[in-house]
Design a protein around this motif. Structure first.
Motif: not given
Length: 190
Positions: A114-116, A99-103, A64-68, A122-126
């Protein structure tokens, strides 16, 4: 006779001394083994953060960190420190990473922009922003007394590294003393 008494006293002292030495030796071994065990626990992010976390959770955090961050070659040791600290700060963090990875997987998200857009309001933004800030700054919370988990490895210094020196009071950069000195091409003449 005095020699006899002294030899008897010496043998008694020797046996007492031996039992004391054995006690001290065993105590020292026990203390050292506790230190090794506790040191091993803090070096493993999954164990240090929460006993329910495992290496699969950490691997998910790195993916996930690599994507972010948009960087594929992230420092794994820094990742371990950040993941452990974030899990200790927020007991729900490992679940939020999942949850972020699943999303990302369900929505086939190609990049952080795109994710942003999809996570606005939404709660997963934080948690997404928390991960990005941690990687770029090397800290997990703001403030003067914040713990620094990565200084040289912080991504904010990696991008302009070819043209900017990492801010430091050490004239040759942080940890300059660990590098080999430059070779001498010619001897100086006086």
């Amino acid at each position: 006779m005095k020699k006899n008494n002294n030899s008897e006293d010496n043998s008694e002292l020797s046996s007492n001394g031996r039992s004391r030495r054995n006690l001290i030796s065993r105590s020292g071994t026990l203390i050292a083994s506790f230190a090794l065990v506790s040191g091993g626990l803090t070096s493993t992010p999954a164990l240090a953060a929460n006993s329910n976390n495992d290496s699969a959770d950490f691997d998910g955090f790195i993916r996930l960190s690599r994507l972010l961050t948009g960087h594929n070659s992230l420092d794994i040791q820094l990742g371990e420190r950040l993941y452990s600290a974030l899990c200790q700060k927020n007991t729900q963090f490992a679940g939020e990473v999942k949850q972020l990875s699943e999303f990302v997987k369900q929505n086939n998200i190609p990049d952080v922009e795109t994710l942003d857009e999809k996570l606005k309001q939404q709660p997963l933004h934080d948690p997404m922003m928390t991960i990005i800030k941690a990687w770029y700054s090397g800290v997990i919370e703001p403030g003067y007394h914040a713990t620094v988990y990565g200084y040289q490895q912080a991504l904010m210094y990696q991008i302009p590294r070819d043209g900017m020196v990492i801010p430091t009071y050490a004239h040759n950069g942080p940890d300059y003393w660990v590098a080999n000195p430059p070779p001498v091409d010619r001897l100086l003449t006086f």
